[in-house]
Design a protein around this motif. Structure first.
Motif, PDB file in Angstrom:
ATOM      1  N   TYR A 148      13.895  17.677  52.414  1.00 24.80           N
ATOM      2  CA  TYR A 148      13.640  17.903  50.990  1.00 24.80           C
ATOM      3  C   TYR A 148      13.273  19.349  50.653  1.00 24.80           C
ATOM      4  O   TYR A 148      13.730  19.896  49.649  1.00 24.80           O
ATOM      5  N   VAL A 149      12.457  19.976  51.471  1.00 21.16           N
ATOM      6  CA  VAL A 149      12.035  21.362  51.183  1.00 21.16           C
ATOM      7  C   VAL A 149      13.246  22.286  51.148  1.00 21.16           C
ATOM      8  O   VAL A 149      13.406  23.112  50.234  1.00 21.16           O
ATOM      9  N   LYS A 150      14.137  22.124  52.131  1.00 22.29           N
ATOM     10  CA  LYS A 150      15.319  22.990  52.191  1.00 22.29           C
ATOM     11  C   LYS A 150      16.323  22.641  51.100  1.00 22.29           C
ATOM     12  O   LYS A 150      17.036  23.530  50.600  1.00 22.29           O
ATOM     13  N   ARG A 159      12.322  18.656  42.420  1.00 24.21           N
ATOM     14  CA  ARG A 159      12.013  17.459  43.213  1.00 24.21           C
ATOM     15  C   ARG A 159      11.949  16.215  42.330  1.00 24.21           C
ATOM     16  O   ARG A 159      12.423  15.144  42.708  1.00 24.21           O
ATOM     17  N   GLU A 160      11.380  16.370  41.146  1.00 27.28           N
ATOM     18  CA  GLU A 160      11.262  15.237  40.232  1.00 27.28           C
ATOM     19  C   GLU A 160      12.637  14.742  39.791  1.00 27.28           C
ATOM     20  O   GLU A 160      12.917  13.533  39.806  1.00 27.28           O
ATOM     21  N   ARG A 208      15.157  24.427  48.086  1.00 25.46           N
ATOM     22  CA  ARG A 208      15.476  25.854  48.218  1.00 25.46           C
ATOM     23  C   ARG A 208      16.949  26.126  47.942  1.00 25.46           C
ATOM     24  O   ARG A 208      17.303  27.144  47.333  1.00 25.46           O
ATOM     25  N   ALA A 209      17.816  25.210  48.376  1.00 30.83           N
ATOM     26  CA  ALA A 209      19.246  25.379  48.131  1.00 30.83           C
ATOM     27  C   ALA A 209      19.549  25.322  46.639  1.00 30.83           C
ATOM     28  O   ALA A 209      20.352  26.117  46.124  1.00 30.83           O
ATOM     29  N   VAL A 210      18.914  24.409  45.928  1.00 32.51           N
ATOM     30  CA  VAL A 210      19.121  24.316  44.480  1.00 32.51           C
ATOM     31  C   VAL A 210      18.598  25.579  43.801  1.00 32.51           C
ATOM     32  O   VAL A 210      19.246  26.126  42.892  1.00 32.51           O
ATOM     33  N   GLU A 211      17.465  26.056  44.242  1.00 34.23           N
ATOM     34  CA  GLU A 211      16.931  27.302  43.675  1.00 34.23           C
ATOM     35  C   GLU A 211      17.890  28.459  43.925  1.00 34.23           C
ATOM     36  O   GLU A 211      18.121  29.302  43.039  1.00 34.23           O
ATOM     37  N   GLN A 212      18.466  28.535  45.124  1.00 36.14           N
ATOM     38  CA  GLN A 212      19.408  29.613  45.435  1.00 36.14           C
ATOM     39  C   GLN A 212      20.630  29.540  44.524  1.00 36.14           C
ATOM     40  O   GLN A 212      21.106  30.567  44.030  1.00 36.14           O
TER      41      GLN A 212
END
Length: 216
Positions: A202-204, A189-190, A207-211
């Motif tokens: 933003y939350v999703k 997020r930062e 999550r997409a970047v984490e995936q």
């Protein structure tokens, strides 16, 4: 006694103006000279004004430069106004409209692209400064019909609504992954805080970047 007046004493006819208005040879030549001079002078002045206008127009043209750069693996050489942004080069000269023009002031991130692997706001980057650069836009991420992992992750995580910011979000996410700033949701997020989503996904997006990094 004769009442006939001598010829010299006969007054001129009163109803005729022929003798007073008929042009003489001298007045005709004088008038022709004046008109001809005016025409010639008008042509000279008009031509001079036209030349001056053309010179002024040429002087007002902004300076331009020739730049060669590679966009999504294809080499392009274009001549552009020195004030042209990379965003306008992509959209108006190369027809790559995936990069969006949002604020046009570097505040929203909708125009994010990669220049030599680094994230850049295309609206703030002058095209003429990118001689020899490698530029990647949203159009260049997929490998044929195979989407980039982050593109697929955005679909899987439903990480968009209106979609206007999505190209910039994805390009920023790819840069974020390359830079190694994906250690936690807070870090993601930062490092993606320069990309605004008015739909609030933003939350999703995180999550997409984490995936895409293999963490989900």
């Amino acid at each position: 006694m004769s009442t006939e007046l001598p010829e010299s004493a006969v007054p001129p006819p009163t109803g005729s103006s022929e003798s007073s208005t008929a042009p003489t040879r001298r007045t005709f030549i004088a008038a022709g000279t004046v008109v001809g001079g005016a025409v010639v002078a008008g042509g000279v002045i008009g031509g001079s004004l036209l030349a001056d206008a053309e010179e002024a127009t040429a002087a007002e043209r902004p300076p331009s430069s020739r730049v060669s750069l590679t966009v999504n693996g294809t080499r392009h050489t274009v001549t552009v106004d020195n004030r042209t942004s990379l965003l306008d080069l992509l959209r108006e000269h190369l027809g790559l409209t995936g990069s969006k023009k949002g604020c046009n002031a570097g505040a929203c991130g909708a125009c994010t692209v990669l220049v030599d692997g680094q994230r850049h706001n295309a609206c703030l980057t002058l095209a003429v400064r990118l001689e020899g650069a490698e530029v990647t836009t949203i159009e260049g991420l997929a490998d044929g019909d195979e989407l980039h992992p982050l593109q697929q992750a955005f679909i899987d995580q439903d990480a968009f609504q209106c979609g206007y910011c999505t190209p910039g979000q994805i390009m920023s996410g790819v840069g974020c992954i390359k830079e190694g700033h994906t250690g936690s949701p807070v870090e993601i997020r930062e490092w993606m805080s320069g990309n605004i989503c008015r739909c609030g996904c933003y939350v999703k997006i995180v999550r997409a970047v984490e995936q895409a990094t293999g963490r989900k």
